[in-house]
Design a protein around this motif. Structure first.
Motif: not given
Length: 143
Positions: A14-19
């Motif tokens: 999820k963090g990678l998607r946000i980035t």
């Protein structure tokens, strides 16, 4: 449509998607992030993934990037893709990092899976380097 499916333990995907959204905002409709949460059963994860896949068009294709090859999140996703008849045409890679994800997102619709695999793996490996400052006496302002 080809989807980029980010798979991880915890919130990494999820963090990678946000980035990724900071770099390729216009392409984010094709990015799905799925993470096995602490204390979540694999059965519950399986139901979440199945529901996600059910909501996509029948002709969907997948590029899967996972944190760890052989981990429960990836094996669960692969089992669900197989159940839907989608695994054999999917590209599945492990050890994901941001450069791999960005290269995949920007190139998935213009490259064959074989060419994409080579580009993504090369990008992922090339991104791993030691950061060396010009001088060992560099101040914080120089970095």
């Amino acid at each position: 449509m080809k989807y980029l499916l980010l798979v991880s333990h915890g919130e990494f995907s999820k963090g990678l998607r946000i980035t990724l959204g900071m770099f390729a905002k216009e392409s984010m409709d094709s990015v799905i992030a799925i993470g096995l949460q602490p204390d979540e059963s694999v059965d519950h994860l399986s139901k979440r993934v199945d529901k996600e896949i059910d909501n996509l068009p029948e002709d969907s294709e997948f590029i899967v990037l996972a944190d760890i090859i052989g981990g429960s999140p990836l094996t669960t996703v692969c089992n669900i893709l197989a159940t839907h008849g989608k695994l054999q045409n999917s590209l599945v890679l492990g050890g994901m990092n941001f450069p791999m994800a960005l290269t995949t997102l920007l190139s998935k619709d213009s490259m064959s899976n074989d060419d994409l695999k080579n580009a993504v793996l090369q990008e992922g490996k090339a991104a791993m380097k030691e950061f060396i400052t010009e001088s060992s006496n560099a101040s914080d302002d120089d970095i």
